[in-house]
Design a protein around this motif. Structure first.
Motif, PDB file in Angstrom:
ATOM      1  N   HIS A  35       0.971  -1.100   0.071  1.00  0.00           N
ATOM      2  CA  HIS A  35       0.216  -0.005  -0.035  1.00  0.00           C
ATOM      3  C   HIS A  35       0.867   1.219  -0.076  1.00  0.00           C
ATOM      4  O   HIS A  35       0.274   2.341   0.040  1.00  0.00           O
ATOM      5  N   GLY A  36       2.099   1.111   0.280  1.00  0.00           N
ATOM      6  CA  GLY A  36       2.835   2.411   0.221  1.00  0.00           C
ATOM      7  C   GLY A  36       4.033   2.264  -0.844  1.00  0.00           C
ATOM      8  O   GLY A  36       4.316   1.457  -1.454  1.00  0.00           O
ATOM      9  N   TYR A  37       4.486   3.219  -1.158  1.00  0.00           N
ATOM     10  CA  TYR A  37       5.788   3.436  -2.174  1.00  0.00           C
ATOM     11  C   TYR A  37       6.782   4.404  -1.784  1.00  0.00           C
ATOM     12  O   TYR A  37       6.074   5.586  -1.586  1.00  0.00           O
ATOM     13  N   ALA A  38       7.958   4.021  -1.796  1.00  0.00           N
ATOM     14  CA  ALA A  38       8.931   5.049  -1.820  1.00  0.00           C
ATOM     15  C   ALA A  38       9.145   5.973  -3.054  1.00  0.00           C
ATOM     16  O   ALA A  38       9.297   5.411  -4.040  1.00  0.00           O
ATOM     17  N   TYR A  39       9.370   7.096  -2.769  1.00  0.00           N
ATOM     18  CA  TYR A  39       9.354   8.199  -3.957  1.00  0.00           C
ATOM     19  C   TYR A  39      10.858   7.904  -4.440  1.00  0.00           C
ATOM     20  O   TYR A  39      11.863   8.039  -3.810  1.00  0.00           O
ATOM     21  N   PRO A  55      17.170  14.693   0.048  1.00  0.00           N
ATOM     22  CA  PRO A  55      16.038  14.765   1.162  1.00  0.00           C
ATOM     23  C   PRO A  55      16.133  13.527   1.964  1.00  0.00           C
ATOM     24  O   PRO A  55      16.013  13.274   3.239  1.00  0.00           O
ATOM     25  N   CYS A  56      16.245  12.202   1.285  1.00  0.00           N
ATOM     26  CA  CYS A  56      16.399  10.845   1.930  1.00  0.00           C
ATOM     27  C   CYS A  56      17.538  10.775   2.696  1.00  0.00           C
ATOM     28  O   CYS A  56      17.609  10.288   3.860  1.00  0.00           O
ATOM     29  N   GLU A  57      18.674  11.440   2.406  1.00  0.00           N
ATOM     30  CA  GLU A  57      19.953  11.106   3.035  1.00  0.00           C
ATOM     31  C   GLU A  57      19.929  12.155   4.362  1.00  0.00           C
ATOM     32  O   GLU A  57      20.458  11.835   5.400  1.00  0.00           O
ATOM     33  N   ILE A  58      19.144  13.309   4.232  1.00  0.00           N
ATOM     34  CA  ILE A  58      19.188  14.280   5.382  1.00  0.00           C
ATOM     35  C   ILE A  58      17.941  13.614   6.496  1.00  0.00           C
ATOM     36  O   ILE A  58      18.299  13.420   7.510  1.00  0.00           O
ATOM     37  N   ALA A  59      17.173  12.873   5.949  1.00  0.00           N
ATOM     38  CA  ALA A  59      16.008  12.056   6.612  1.00  0.00           C
ATOM     39  C   ALA A  59      16.482  11.137   7.631  1.00  0.00           C
ATOM     40  O   ALA A  59      15.858  10.601   8.570  1.00  0.00           O
ATOM     41  N   ARG A  60      17.746  10.535   6.990  1.00  0.00           N
ATOM     42  CA  ARG A  60      17.900   9.396   7.502  1.00  0.00           C
ATOM     43  C   ARG A  60      19.152   9.436   8.418  1.00  0.00           C
ATOM     44  O   ARG A  60      19.626   8.589   9.268  1.00  0.00           O
ATOM     45  N   ARG A  65      20.567   7.383  19.474  1.00  0.00           N
ATOM     46  CA  ARG A  65      20.204   6.084  19.443  1.00  0.00           C
ATOM     47  C   ARG A  65      19.450   5.187  18.467  1.00  0.00           C
ATOM     48  O   ARG A  65      18.895   4.597  18.475  1.00  0.00           O
ATOM     49  N   ILE A  66      18.758   6.549  17.695  1.00  0.00           N
ATOM     50  CA  ILE A  66      17.799   6.104  16.739  1.00  0.00           C
ATOM     51  C   ILE A  66      18.377   6.179  15.407  1.00  0.00           C
ATOM     52  O   ILE A  66      18.887   7.307  14.899  1.00  0.00           O
ATOM     53  N   ALA A  67      18.024   5.143  14.703  1.00  0.00           N
ATOM     54  CA  ALA A  67      18.637   5.134  13.407  1.00  0.00           C
ATOM     55  C   ALA A  67      17.331   4.682  12.473  1.00  0.00           C
ATOM     56  O   ALA A  67      16.416   3.938  12.740  1.00  0.00           O
ATOM     57  N   ILE A  68      17.313   5.419  11.276  1.00  0.00           N
ATOM     58  CA  ILE A  68      16.228   5.210  10.469  1.00  0.00           C
ATOM     59  C   ILE A  68      16.657   4.145   9.492  1.00  0.00           C
ATOM     60  O   ILE A  68      17.513   4.263   8.670  1.00  0.00           O
ATOM     61  N   ALA A  69      15.917   3.137   9.064  1.00  0.00           N
ATOM     62  CA  ALA A  69      16.034   1.948   7.955  1.00  0.00           C
ATOM     63  C   ALA A  69      14.724   1.777   7.337  1.00  0.00           C
ATOM     64  O   ALA A  69      13.823   0.953   8.317  1.00  0.00           O
ATOM     65  N   ASN A  70      14.366   1.967   6.229  1.00  0.00           N
ATOM     66  CA  ASN A  70      13.386   1.560   5.446  1.00  0.00           C
ATOM     67  C   ASN A  70      13.969   2.175   4.075  1.00  0.00           C
ATOM     68  O   ASN A  70      14.554   2.618   3.724  1.00  0.00           O
ATOM     69  N   SER A  71      12.937   1.469   2.934  1.00  0.00           N
ATOM     70  CA  SER A  71      13.078   1.748   1.588  1.00  0.00           C
ATOM     71  C   SER A  71      13.054   3.527   1.234  1.00  0.00           C
ATOM     72  O   SER A  71      13.843   3.672   0.367  1.00  0.00           O
ATOM     73  N   ASP A  72      12.342   4.068   1.983  1.00  0.00           N
ATOM     74  CA  ASP A  72      12.361   5.752   2.133  1.00  0.00           C
ATOM     75  C   ASP A  72      13.535   6.191   2.070  1.00  0.00           C
ATOM     76  O   ASP A  72      13.980   7.389   1.583  1.00  0.00           O
TER      77      ASP A  72
END
Length: 96
Positions: A35-39, A55-60, A65-72
């Motif tokens: 149902h979702g889609y990474a731009y 934007p994706c590099e800044i957002a991740r 100790r919080i790291a972002i991991a997803n296709s976005d």
């Protein structure tokens, strides 16, 4: 439903350390791949950002100790991309 269960589980797991879901969580987004889609960036129309400034590099970027991991986090909607991003995020946490 998912969001409520996530808040409940995080509260039970982290509550003894002072974590309060009502205070400490601003929002939870649950994307289900069907149902979702990474731009994905299209360089015919999107700008060419300097290295590390898309934007994706800044957002991740890690936050404590919080790291972002997803296709976005890589701007590509593929399973292998999500797996690669998970590996990157774990490595960032291990270096912290």
């Amino acid at each position: 439903m998912f969001e409520r269960n996530i808040r409940d589980q995080l509260g039970r797991v982290l509550g003894a350390g002072g974590f309060d879901p009502a205070r400490d969580i601003d929002a939870i987004t649950v994307n289900r791949w069907p149902h979702g889609y990474a731009y994905e960036y299209n360089y015919l129309f999107d700008p060419e950002w300097p290295a590390g400034q898309s934007p994706c590099e800044i957002a991740r970027k890690p936050f404590g100790r919080i790291a972002i991991a997803n296709s976005d986090a890589a701007a590509a909607a593929y399973t292998d991309t999500a797996i690669n991003e998970a590996h990157r995020a774990v490595q960032e946490l291990l270096r912290a």
